[in-house]
Write a protein that holds these residues in place. Sequence first.
Motif, PDB file in Angstrom:
ATOM      1  N   VAL A 114       0.821  -1.177   0.112  1.00  0.00           N
ATOM      2  CA  VAL A 114      -0.026   0.063  -0.111  1.00  0.00           C
ATOM      3  C   VAL A 114       0.848   1.106  -0.020  1.00  0.00           C
ATOM      4  N   GLU A 115       1.938   1.156   0.853  1.00  0.00           N
ATOM      5  CA  GLU A 115       2.891   2.510   0.916  1.00  0.00           C
ATOM      6  C   GLU A 115       3.937   2.572  -0.226  1.00  0.00           C
ATOM      7  N   ASP A 116       3.924   1.401  -1.090  1.00  0.00           N
ATOM      8  CA  ASP A 116       4.825   1.449  -2.104  1.00  0.00           C
ATOM      9  C   ASP A 116       4.366   2.398  -3.374  1.00  0.00           C
ATOM     10  N   LYS A 365      14.471  -3.487   6.717  1.00  0.00           N
ATOM     11  CA  LYS A 365      14.710  -2.384   5.840  1.00  0.00           C
ATOM     12  C   LYS A 365      13.193  -1.998   5.211  1.00  0.00           C
ATOM     13  N   TYR A 366      12.772  -0.983   5.083  1.00  0.00           N
ATOM     14  CA  TYR A 366      11.480  -0.469   4.383  1.00  0.00           C
ATOM     15  C   TYR A 366      11.833  -0.749   2.838  1.00  0.00           C
ATOM     16  N   PRO A 367      10.602  -1.114   2.323  1.00  0.00           N
ATOM     17  CA  PRO A 367      10.942  -1.381   0.792  1.00  0.00           C
ATOM     18  C   PRO A 367      11.472  -0.167   0.116  1.00  0.00           C
ATOM     19  N   HIS A 368      12.132  -0.406  -0.838  1.00  0.00           N
ATOM     20  CA  HIS A 368      13.014   0.650  -1.533  1.00  0.00           C
ATOM     21  C   HIS A 368      13.985   1.610  -0.756  1.00  0.00           C
ATOM     22  N   THR A 369      14.292   0.925   0.233  1.00  0.00           N
ATOM     23  CA  THR A 369      15.336   1.876   1.051  1.00  0.00           C
ATOM     24  C   THR A 369      16.621   0.994   1.268  1.00  0.00           C
ATOM     25  N   ASP A 370      17.535   1.785   1.483  1.00  0.00           N
ATOM     26  CA  ASP A 370      18.856   0.979   1.693  1.00  0.00           C
ATOM     27  C   ASP A 370      19.177   0.867   3.184  1.00  0.00           C
ATOM     28  N   GLY A 391      13.701   6.086  23.202  1.00  0.00           N
ATOM     29  CA  GLY A 391      14.935   6.174  22.372  1.00  0.00           C
ATOM     30  C   GLY A 391      14.620   7.403  21.336  1.00  0.00           C
ATOM     31  N   MET A 392      15.644   7.915  20.754  1.00  0.00           N
ATOM     32  CA  MET A 392      15.521   9.225  19.956  1.00  0.00           C
ATOM     33  C   MET A 392      14.578   9.006  18.823  1.00  0.00           C
ATOM     34  N   ASN A 393      14.238   9.900  18.108  1.00  0.00           N
ATOM     35  CA  ASN A 393      13.434   9.899  16.994  1.00  0.00           C
ATOM     36  C   ASN A 393      14.194   9.289  15.830  1.00  0.00           C
ATOM     37  N   GLY A 394      13.488   8.284  15.299  1.00  0.00           N
ATOM     38  CA  GLY A 394      14.088   7.714  14.018  1.00  0.00           C
ATOM     39  C   GLY A 394      14.830   6.294  14.641  1.00  0.00           C
ATOM     40  N   SER A 395      14.898   6.034  15.848  1.00  0.00           N
ATOM     41  CA  SER A 395      15.566   4.991  16.317  1.00  0.00           C
ATOM     42  C   SER A 395      14.850   3.668  16.046  1.00  0.00           C
ATOM     43  N   GLY A 396      13.708   3.640  15.505  1.00  0.00           N
ATOM     44  CA  GLY A 396      13.265   2.413  15.065  1.00  0.00           C
ATOM     45  C   GLY A 396      11.954   1.909  16.154  1.00  0.00           C
ATOM     46  N   LYS A 397      11.595   2.796  17.084  1.00  0.00           N
ATOM     47  CA  LYS A 397      10.702   2.243  18.015  1.00  0.00           C
ATOM     48  C   LYS A 397       9.267   1.895  17.409  1.00  0.00           C
ATOM     49  N   THR A 398       8.617   2.481  16.323  1.00  0.00           N
ATOM     50  CA  THR A 398       7.523   2.603  15.818  1.00  0.00           C
ATOM     51  C   THR A 398       7.572   1.350  14.877  1.00  0.00           C
ATOM     52  N   THR A 399       8.879   1.348  14.100  1.00  0.00           N
ATOM     53  CA  THR A 399       8.921   0.151  13.016  1.00  0.00           C
ATOM     54  C   THR A 399       8.918  -1.225  13.866  1.00  0.00           C
ATOM     55  N   PHE A 400       9.562  -1.253  15.127  1.00  0.00           N
ATOM     56  CA  PHE A 400       9.453  -2.282  16.067  1.00  0.00           C
ATOM     57  C   PHE A 400       8.087  -3.079  16.170  1.00  0.00           C
ATOM     58  N   LEU A 407       2.512  -5.480  10.392  1.00  0.00           N
ATOM     59  CA  LEU A 407       2.105  -4.460   9.125  1.00  0.00           C
ATOM     60  C   LEU A 407       3.019  -4.829   8.032  1.00  0.00           C
ATOM     61  N   TYR A 408       4.385  -5.242   8.738  1.00  0.00           N
ATOM     62  CA  TYR A 408       5.440  -5.527   7.662  1.00  0.00           C
ATOM     63  C   TYR A 408       6.081  -6.925   8.304  1.00  0.00           C
ATOM     64  N   ASP A 409       6.819  -7.719   7.349  1.00  0.00           N
ATOM     65  CA  ASP A 409       7.254  -8.819   7.742  1.00  0.00           C
ATOM     66  C   ASP A 409       8.699  -8.472   7.916  1.00  0.00           C
TER      67      ASP A 409
HETATM   68  P1  ADP Z   1      10.934   6.023  15.845  1.00  0.00           P
HETATM   69  O1  ADP Z   1       9.665   5.624  15.868  1.00  0.00           O
HETATM   70  O2  ADP Z   1      11.881   5.644  16.703  1.00  0.00           O
HETATM   71  O3  ADP Z   1      10.786   7.464  15.947  1.00  0.00           O
HETATM   72  P2  ADP Z   1      10.746   4.822  13.118  1.00  0.00           P
HETATM   73  O4  ADP Z   1      10.434   3.490  13.383  1.00  0.00           O
HETATM   74  O5  ADP Z   1       9.441   5.492  12.743  1.00  0.00           O
HETATM   75  O6  ADP Z   1      11.395   5.684  14.370  1.00  0.00           O
HETATM   76  O7  ADP Z   1      11.862   4.857  12.164  1.00  0.00           O
HETATM   77  C1  ADP Z   1      12.927   4.334  12.026  1.00  0.00           C
HETATM   78  C2  ADP Z   1      13.380   4.543  10.575  1.00  0.00           C
HETATM   79  O8  ADP Z   1      12.891   4.267   9.693  1.00  0.00           O
HETATM   80  C3  ADP Z   1      13.672   6.116  10.398  1.00  0.00           C
HETATM   81  O9  ADP Z   1      14.921   6.286   9.892  1.00  0.00           O
HETATM   82  C4  ADP Z   1      12.705   6.419   9.267  1.00  0.00           C
HETATM   83  O10 ADP Z   1      12.954   7.463   8.547  1.00  0.00           O
HETATM   84  C5  ADP Z   1      12.494   5.222   8.658  1.00  0.00           C
HETATM   85  N1  ADP Z   1      11.078   4.871   8.247  1.00  0.00           N
HETATM   86  C6  ADP Z   1      10.159   4.672   9.265  1.00  0.00           C
HETATM   87  N2  ADP Z   1       8.873   4.778   8.334  1.00  0.00           N
HETATM   88  C7  ADP Z   1       9.179   4.734   6.844  1.00  0.00           C
HETATM   89  C8  ADP Z   1       8.863   4.321   5.598  1.00  0.00           C
HETATM   90  N3  ADP Z   1       7.236   4.196   5.909  1.00  0.00           N
HETATM   91  N4  ADP Z   1       9.225   4.060   4.808  1.00  0.00           N
HETATM   92  C9  ADP Z   1      10.732   4.137   4.847  1.00  0.00           C
HETATM   93  N5  ADP Z   1      11.216   4.484   5.863  1.00  0.00           N
HETATM   94  C10 ADP Z   1      10.654   4.923   7.038  1.00  0.00           C
END
Ligand code: ADP
Length: 607
Positions: A114-116, A365-370, A391-400, A407-409
């Motif tokens: 969906v996000e792609d 890794k999010y799709p299409h990112t390195d 953790g700091m912003n962007g440290s991966g908390k939400t991704t976890f 929502l992702y594998d």
């Molecule tokens: P936090 O919740 O700790 O602020 P995130 O888990 O949201 O951090 O993000 C971790 C990293 O993944 C960040 O570098 C962010 O830019 C990247 N990121 C988050 N969501 C996406 C997305 N949908 N597509 C690409 N990169 C993403």
Amino acid sequence: MKPSEHIRILGRGLRLLYEMSPAYTVTFLLEALVSAVTPYVPIWFSARLIDAIAARRPVGALALYAVLTVGLTFLLNALTAALARNAGAGIEELSQNLDWRYAEKAMGMACADVEDRDTALLRERIENEANAGFNLYALRTCAANFIHALVRIAASAVLTAAFFRAGGIPGWTKPALAAGVLVTILAGMLLKSREARIQNRFFEKLVDTNILAEKMGWFMLDYARGKDIRLYGMAGDLARQDLALGLRVTRERARAGIPASLLTSAGKALDFVLRFGVYLVLIDASLRGGVSVGSIARYVSCLTLLIAAATELVTTVQRTLVNDRYLQRYFSFFDIPNDMYKGTLTVEKRDDNEYYVEFRDVSFKYPHTDTWALRHVNFKFKVGEKLAIVGMNGSGKTTFIKLLCRLYDPTEGEIVLNGVDIRKYDYNEYMSLFSVVFQDFRLFAVSLGQNVAARTDYDQARVEDCLKRAGFDERESAMPKGLDTPLYKDFDKDGVEISGGEAQKIALARALYRDAPFIILDEPTAALDPVSEYQVYSHFAAIAGDKTAVYISHRLASCRFCDKIAVFDAGRIVQSGRHEDLLADPSGQYHALWTAQARYYTQPPTA
Ligand code: ADP
């Protein structure tokens, strides 16, 4: 595209049309059939009538022909009108069902898809093509035109066959007439295909501009953006950009229209030349006694209809072949597989609540990112625990969290629930374990109660209780219709606008109402005032009850109440444990974050 592929796509398209609206599909095909035969009734009977007058037949016979001509034509026209009316209503149903398919597909798609960006562009493209009359809409028209043309060709051939059998006509006229008809049909085909090519090139070239123009239009109309557009004086610039896009489309359309209309005129001229020739041949044949007076009009009309139908048939086939490419693109969107739904295991319902979740060397890794959003994450927690993630912003908390909720594998490694990879569980069952409030949660322009329960039939007392636990009870009692009060004004002028903090409380109540074993709150207090924030985190244990709770927060003070704290840094878990233990390590990240925040709260800012 191979012929077998064309056949496959056409079959699939027609099946889908029928599935989306069976009554409509039958109606529009019937309409095509009836409207195709309608003109032959007056042609046939008026020829008989003229011949009968010429033969001085009795008045009764003449009247019968007149009644049949008028009556049958009237009946067929009435039937066509009735079918057209039903088809008009049917197209509404068809387009609604087709629109719903996009929503259904989006719901069933993996989040990553969906996000792609490519998938989003594909969806926009096929929607735009549908609006321009391609894919299923074109198939519908083509199917009707195909039947229409075939019926007319057959009927014209039957009604003109007598001419080629008639005697008293010079021998050369029959092949000459046949050749004339053939040349006109071939020339018409060539001209039409050229015209279609010009139109298609125009559309292909401008589809991206069309998408942009449409987006721009919506962008300007979206009232949520209106405030910023006004504040920053952006309206003029945006309008100019919108206008420029619109002008480009109009200019290109006009440019493509000139050669296309010249070709149409050439086709028409040829048609008239032939018709004139046919009249001359028939008048000559009539004078020689080869054809009756009544038949002249019949032959001319039938040949004219034959030529038009042959051109229509060719155009339809060409359009169908071109449209198959659009249909292929259309289906490619709906064929995007969803690997999320491959699992079949049922989630064990344990009375002892002894679930545990473990991240085993998970990287992502999010799709299409390195860049790695998560790297080598190992973590285990038991059901019933209250876990905080900091953790700091962007440290991966939400991704976890997104990975935990599937929502992702993971790109590497695995997440297990009670020792089993979560990908093996039935997706919907697994999802039902979680109540989540993400930072970018959305509420809907429906009633407050429906927002909390996420359904129309809900348990009022339970909704009230959840709102109370989320701290929204006071605000609710001030609402004019209580739980029935609509949020926002999208559908109801009496809807109430709510603040960010109020919305967050409603979202929290929604998570509580779902009553799933896991409750996950991503920055649940970011929009709350300090008092409400304090209420949420000091009552967090009570709010979460015996559920497993995961709590993401910037505010370390609000995490002290949790059993365990995981500290994220650059996609890794760098520390985990209880507040006191983590704070005791002065070289740790947690200590650094804690002291930075403590200073912020206890010392006046330095210049
Ligand atoms: P936090 O919740 O700790 O602020 P995130 O888990 O949201 O951090 O993000 C971790 C990293 O993944 C960040 O570098 C962010 O830019 C990247 N990121 C988050 N969501 C996406 C997305 N949908 N597509 C690409 N990169 C993403």
